[in-house]
Scaffold this motif. Structure first.
Motif, short mmCIF file in Angstrom:
data_model
loop_
_atom_site.label_atom_id
_atom_site.label_comp_id
_atom_site.label_asym_id
_atom_site.label_seq_id
_atom_site.Cartn_x
_atom_site.Cartn_y
_atom_site.Cartn_z
N ALA A 153 4.65 -9.87 -93.83
CA ALA A 153 3.70 -8.76 -93.68
C ALA A 153 4.23 -7.48 -94.30
CB ALA A 153 3.38 -8.52 -92.21
N LEU A 154 5.57 -7.35 -94.33
CA LEU A 154 6.16 -6.15 -94.91
C LEU A 154 6.33 -6.29 -96.42
CD1 LEU A 154 8.82 -5.10 -92.26
CD2 LEU A 154 6.58 -4.07 -92.69
N LYS A 155 6.50 -7.55 -96.87
CA LYS A 155 6.65 -7.77 -98.32
C LYS A 155 5.30 -7.57 -99.01
CE LYS A 155 9.82 -11.54 -97.56
NZ LYS A 155 10.05 -12.94 -97.97
N SER A 156 4.26 -8.32 -98.48
CA SER A 156 2.91 -8.11 -98.99
C SER A 156 2.02 -7.91 -97.77
CB SER A 156 2.45 -9.35 -99.79
OG SER A 156 2.39 -10.46 -98.93
N LEU A 157 1.14 -6.99 -97.85
CA LEU A 157 0.38 -6.64 -96.65
C LEU A 157 -0.57 -7.75 -96.23
CD1 LEU A 157 -0.33 -2.91 -97.50
CD2 LEU A 157 1.45 -3.83 -96.04
N HIS A 158 -0.87 -8.65 -97.15
CA HIS A 158 -1.81 -9.76 -96.89
C HIS A 158 -1.21 -11.03 -97.51
CE1 HIS A 158 -5.57 -12.11 -97.17
NE2 HIS A 158 -6.02 -11.30 -96.18
N PRO A 159 -1.34 -12.19 -96.84
CA PRO A 159 -0.69 -13.40 -97.35
C PRO A 159 -1.16 -13.75 -98.77
CG PRO A 159 -1.56 -13.78 -95.15
CD PRO A 159 -2.01 -12.43 -95.53
N ASP A 160 -2.42 -13.39 -99.11
CA ASP A 160 -2.94 -13.74 -100.43
C ASP A 160 -2.51 -12.75 -101.51
OD1 ASP A 160 -4.16 -15.85 -99.27
OD2 ASP A 160 -6.14 -14.85 -99.07
N TRP A 161 -1.96 -11.64 -101.09
CA TRP A 161 -1.66 -10.57 -102.06
C TRP A 161 -0.27 -10.71 -102.60
CZ3 TRP A 161 -3.86 -5.76 -99.06
CH2 TRP A 161 -5.26 -5.85 -99.01
N VAL A 162 -0.05 -10.05 -103.70
CA VAL A 162 1.25 -10.07 -104.36
C VAL A 162 2.27 -9.30 -103.50
CG1 VAL A 162 0.85 -7.99 -105.72
CG2 VAL A 162 2.39 -9.74 -106.58
N THR A 163 3.54 -9.70 -103.57
CA THR A 163 4.59 -9.02 -102.78
C THR A 163 5.09 -7.81 -103.55
OG1 THR A 163 6.23 -10.42 -103.85
CG2 THR A 163 5.44 -11.10 -101.66
N MET A 164 5.66 -6.89 -102.73
CA MET A 164 6.38 -5.80 -103.39
C MET A 164 7.78 -6.36 -103.61
SD MET A 164 7.68 -2.13 -102.02
CE MET A 164 6.14 -1.35 -101.73
N LYS A 165 8.18 -6.38 -104.92
CA LYS A 165 9.46 -7.00 -105.20
C LYS A 165 10.57 -6.18 -104.58
CE LYS A 165 7.17 -9.97 -107.48
NZ LYS A 165 6.49 -10.88 -106.52
N ALA A 166 11.70 -6.85 -104.28
CA ALA A 166 12.80 -6.19 -103.58
C ALA A 166 13.36 -5.03 -104.39
CB ALA A 166 13.89 -7.21 -103.27
N ASN A 167 13.52 -5.30 -105.73
CA ASN A 167 14.09 -4.20 -106.53
C ASN A 167 13.11 -3.03 -106.63
OD1 ASN A 167 12.31 -5.43 -108.20
ND2 ASN A 167 13.69 -5.61 -109.98
N ALA A 168 11.76 -3.34 -106.58
CA ALA A 168 10.77 -2.26 -106.59
C ALA A 168 10.88 -1.46 -105.29
CB ALA A 168 9.36 -2.83 -106.73
N ALA A 169 11.08 -2.22 -104.16
CA ALA A 169 11.23 -1.53 -102.87
C ALA A 169 12.44 -0.61 -102.93
CB ALA A 169 11.40 -2.56 -101.76
#
Ligand code: ADP
Length: 721
Positions: free
Chosen positions: A48-64
């Motif tokens: 949930a913290l990586k991507s706000l929705h299971p179907d959505w793309v994640t925020m990459k770790a290096n982007a975070a």
């Protein structure tokens, strides 16, 4: 009231650059928080913290990590430049640089299709992550955003170009994020083509938007933020149009898509509708803004008109001032002047402006003027001086009082030197003549003082002379008194002498007389004729001498007993004398008239009796032959005195004798004509004088005489009238 206060505070915050910087800092904190949350998601494997929705793309770790770093960088940069320590500044630059590097490396990976290891530096991502080309690699748009954002944060905002670049790059960062954001809004799940590059996590979009906005807010005095803050028409338009320009197309796009999906209209027709909607919306916005601008323009025109009017008034004012007014720049070049200056200089303003004093007066005078300008500039305050100059208008020499003042604009920048000169010739002349008049009056005053002193001296002299005269007078009076006393003593002695002589002469005279009579009686017959004649003469002479001596004695005795001044009732006195004279009156056939009542004088009764006796005697004696004597006696009050008058109708007295007859032995007739000794009136005179009276005679020879005796009036007489 609360709402009002909030509004006021909001306005103040909107105006204040500090609040915009504070916004930038909070945007940084927000981005950092988003990045930190995503990293936590990677660390603890919370999807949930990586991507706000299971179907959505994640925020990459290096982007975070990039958001954490760029958020901190923005927060650091959001501090006031002058409060930042060098360490903070360098840390900010380093962080921003690393963010740019992250973006650059990732883009390079895409471009070169190689893995540099930056994607999975922190965490490994399993293969086949949603919309991800390589595991753990952020979208190319994200990489681009990090690159532009990093550079924007790195740029030196102190330079104008840096400011512009920052604005452009920050705005550029917002666009890819916005596009990605719209794919979420419009529910576009699988974009293909260039859209495939825009697969950003939703919180990535938000973080980029926050960072882009925050970066713009770092320089609230420039770019779009300055425009939004501005109070002028541009600011108003920007505030109105910018939200519309962003929101309206989003809304229209959303409506078009919704129409497409619900098959409300055919997609091509939808484009037509979109076009129309844009036309309408933009036209309305333009009309709205145009009206605003027109209003602003009208207002500006009004303001300009007022300014022009003020300018005209100011111009009129400046040119109507009788003083010479001019303005020079700090180098001494004329910038402006008024009509009075033009007249005095003999040149038009247009010909004066751009020139210096050296173009109008000789170098020596110009040097003096310039020195005075510089003195005012050096002193940084007004400096006044006076100088004689020739007016070009009428060639007249004029004394000018010139004041030079350094002139600064509202920002405190030196504009030049303001000169004001006043013609004080008339005043100067007036002062001169006043001074002359003063000197003149001073001189006059001194002269007057001299005259006064001279006068005082003269007065002093006169006073001394007067004192001298007084002294002399006193001496004189004393001498007069002494002399009078001497005279009185001599007179007294003389009287005493004449009395004793007359008295002593009586005895031998009696003897002569006795013997002469004896001789005549016994021896008359024995004398011859001549002898008898001589003897008779002796007898007659001695008799006469006897009478003389008697009268003289009488004269001497008059008043010897002292004068007793009392009221003397005249009527009884006159009656008594009438009786005494009755025989002689009868013998001469005279008539005595007494004009009663008789006023009462103040005097000695004996002396007054003697006076009336002697006057009556003379009136009976000096009668005209063959004319019966007519005698009248009167006594009247006249001017506080009693005038006693004895009038007769006798022979009268010639005027030349009116004084003489009162002296002793003064007679006008021989003894044969009228017998007498010449002493009667002398006695009257003496008696009158002894009673402080006066005697006068009025007489016409051959008609009669009036003797008037004036004596002091008795008290009851005085009060009676
Ligand atoms: P006497 O009468 O003894 O001569 P008086 O002194 O009385 O002396 O007078 C002086 C003179 O004045 C007189 O000689 C006379 O000539 C003149 N006299 C005086 N009284 C009268 C008078 N009533 N009328 C005219 N002559 C007068």
């Amino acid at each position: 009231l609360l709402a009002r206060e909030i509004a006021v505070n909001l306005l103040a915050a909107w105006d204040s650059p500090a609040s915009w910087r504070a916004f930038a800092r909070s945007a940084g904190i927000t981005a950092a928080a988003i990045g930190l949350a995503a990293l936590t998601g990677w660390l603890l494997d919370i999807d949930a913290l990586k991507s706000l929705h299971p179907d959505w793309v994640t925020m990459k770790a290096n982007a975070a990590a990039g958001f954490l770093v760029s958020g901190v960088a923005l927060w650091l940069k959001g501090h006031e430049a002058d409060r930042m320590t060098p360490l903070q500044r360098h840390a900010g630059q380093a962080l921003a640089g690393s963010v740019a590097l992250l973006g650059l490396l990732t883009l390079f990976e895409y471009a070169a299709s190689i893995d540099l290891g930056v994607d999975q530096l922190l965490f490994r991502e399993s293969l086949g992550a949603i919309k991800t080309l390589a595991p753990g690699r952020m979208a190319p748009t994200s990489a681009l955003c990090f690159l532009t954002l990093g550079i924007a944060l790195m740029l030196d905002a102190a330079k104008p170009r840096g400011k512009l670049a920052t604005s452009i790059l920050a705005t550029a960062t917002a666009f890819p994020a916005l596009v990605s954001g719209l794919t979420y809004l419009y529910g576009i799940e699988n974009a293909y083509g260039i859209g495939s590059n825009a697969h950003m996590a939703l919180h990535t979009v938000l973080a980029f938007l926050a960072l882009a906005a925050g970066t713009l807010c770092l320089q609230p005095e420039h770019g779009i933020i300055a425009l939004l803050r501005s109070r002028d028409a541009g600011g108003v338009i920007a505030r109105r149009l910018l939200p519309a320009a962003i929101l309206l197309p989003i809304l229209i796009g959303w409506l078009k898509l919704s129409g497409d999906r619900t098959r409300l209209f055919e997609p091509g027709f939808g484009v037509a509708l979109v076009t129309l909607t844009f036309i309408i919306a933009l036209s309305l916005l333009i009309a709205w803004s145009a009206r605003l601008l027109s209003q602003a323009d009208a207002e500006r025109n009004r303001a300009n008109a007022v300014i022009r009017e003020n300018e005209a008034r100011l111009h009129l004012l400046l040119h109507s001032i009788p003083d010479l007014v001019w303005l020079k720049d700090p180098q001494g070049v004329f910038l402006s002047c008024n009509a009075a200056f033009e007249r005095f200089a003999g040149a038009r303003e247009a010909d004066i402006v751009g020139k210096t004093d050296y173009d109008f007066v000789d170098a020596e005078t110009a040097d003096i003027f310039r020195a005075k300008d510089l003195a005012a500039l050096a002193a940084n305050s007004s400096r006044s001086s006076e100088e004689w100059l020739t007016s070009a208008e009428d060639g007249r020499r004029a004394l000018l009082e010139t004041t030079k003042t350094p002139l600064f604009d509202s920002a405190g920048k030196l504009l030049g030197i303001l000169g004001i000169a006043r013609d004080i010739t008339t005043r100067h002349m007036a002062e001169e003549s006043l001074r002359a008049a003063q000197a003149q009056s001073q001189r006059l005053l001194e002269e007057a003082n001299h005259s006064r002193l001279a006068l005082l001296n003269a007065l002093e002299d006169q006073r001394a002379a007067e004192a001298e005269v007084q002294k002399l007078n006193a001496g004189l009076e004393k001498r007069v008194r002494e002399r009078t006393a001497e005279l009185e003593a001599a007179n007294g002695e003389l009287e005493a002498f004449s009395y004793s002589v007359s008295h002593d002469l009586r005895a031998p005279l009696r003897a002569i007389n006795g013997f002469a009579q004896l001789l005549a009686r016994r021896h008359r017959d024995s004398l011859n004729e001549e002898g008898r004649h001589h003897l008779d003469n002796v007898v007659t002479a001695s008799e006469r001498m006897g009478v003389l001596i008697r009268d003289l004695l009488h004269y001497s005795r008059t008043g010897r007993g002292g004068v007793r001044s009392v009221p003397v009732p005249l009527e009884p006195l006159v009656r008594h004398l009438g009786t005494t004279f009755s025989e002689r009156i009868a013998a001469t056939g005279a008539r005595l008239e007494v004009a009663e009542p008789l006023a009462t004088p103040l005097g000695d009764v004996t002396l007054i009796g003697q006076i009336i006796t002697n006057l009556l005697d003379n009136a009976l004696i000096y009668r005209r032959a063959g004319v019966a004597p007519q005698i009248s006696i009167s006594a009247q009050r006249e001017n506080g005195k009693v005038a006693l008058r004895v009038t007769d109708n006798g022979i009268g007295i010639a005027p030349e004798y009116h004084e003489k007859i009162f002296q002793v032995f003064q007679r006008l007739h021989s003894d044969e004509e009228y017998p007498g000794t010449g002493i009667g009136l002398a006695i009257v005179y003496k008696a009158v004088r002894m009673m402080d009276g006066e005697i006068t005679v009025e007489s016409t020879p051959g008609e009669g005489s009036t003797f008037s005796v004036r004596l002091p009036a008795a008290m009851e007489e005085r009060s009676a009238t």
